[in-house]
Scaffold this motif. Sequence first.
Motif, short mmCIF file in Angstrom:
data_model
loop_
_atom_site.label_atom_id
_atom_site.label_comp_id
_atom_site.label_asym_id
_atom_site.label_seq_id
_atom_site.Cartn_x
_atom_site.Cartn_y
_atom_site.Cartn_z
N ALA A 137 2.73 1.42 -3.28
CA ALA A 137 1.57 1.87 -4.46
C ALA A 137 1.21 3.32 -4.52
N THR A 179 -4.78 -9.37 -8.16
CA THR A 179 -3.50 -9.39 -8.90
C THR A 179 -2.64 -10.31 -8.37
N LYS A 224 4.06 4.99 -6.47
CA LYS A 224 4.18 4.40 -7.78
C LYS A 224 5.69 3.56 -7.47
N LYS A 277 0.72 -1.25 -0.09
CA LYS A 277 0.03 0.16 -0.05
C LYS A 277 0.86 1.37 -0.16
N ARG A 296 3.23 -4.40 -11.01
CA ARG A 296 2.09 -5.25 -10.77
C ARG A 296 1.73 -6.10 -12.17
N GLY A 336 -4.03 -0.88 -4.48
CA GLY A 336 -5.11 0.33 -4.94
C GLY A 336 -5.74 0.07 -6.20
N SER A 337 -6.22 -1.23 -6.37
CA SER A 337 -6.56 -1.53 -7.51
C SER A 337 -8.05 -2.39 -7.26
N LYS A 338 -8.99 -2.19 -8.14
CA LYS A 338 -10.31 -3.13 -7.82
C LYS A 338 -10.03 -4.42 -8.37
N ARG A 339 -9.14 -4.63 -9.24
CA ARG A 339 -8.76 -6.12 -10.09
C ARG A 339 -7.96 -7.04 -8.96
N GLY A 342 -4.61 -7.28 -4.54
CA GLY A 342 -4.90 -6.17 -5.71
C GLY A 342 -5.29 -4.96 -5.07
N SER A 343 -6.22 -5.37 -3.84
CA SER A 343 -6.82 -4.04 -3.07
C SER A 343 -5.76 -3.00 -2.32
#
Length: 150
Positions: A52, A121, A55, A49, A59, A116-119, A112-113
Amino acid sequence: MTKVKKEKTGEEETGGTEKSYQELIANVNPIANPLASRKLSKKLYKCVKKAAKIKQIRRGVKEVQKFINKGERGIVVFAGDTLPIDVYCHLPIMCEDRNMPYAYVPSKVDLGSSAGSKRPTCVIMIKPHDEYKEAYDECLEEVTSLPKPI
């Protein structure tokens, strides 16, 4: 009546998160070794987290593989519940060849969460950075101390 239902779902969610680690371990692949403990998994998610936000993560299988081949360093975190296994079964071998630390966490959705992604990983590489150095070093130490698979 709707308030009662909302209260029940709230209770189920909090109760579900307590059991979730054990439930997630039941769905883990046979190659998910070394598997991070519950405590280490939380530390890895927090480190992901933080990375992310500025950056400093790679991923996905394609991106992680590319940067491992280029010689980039970092901690590689795999999701243990990825199916089919063939998607990423070559990456732990690449990490071992380059002496890179890696660990499996039980859930690709949580991985994935935390990025910071909804998908969901299945693979993330955490690159070292001064802004979260303490958390990174702590995770690095614990991941390297995990027993390697034979």
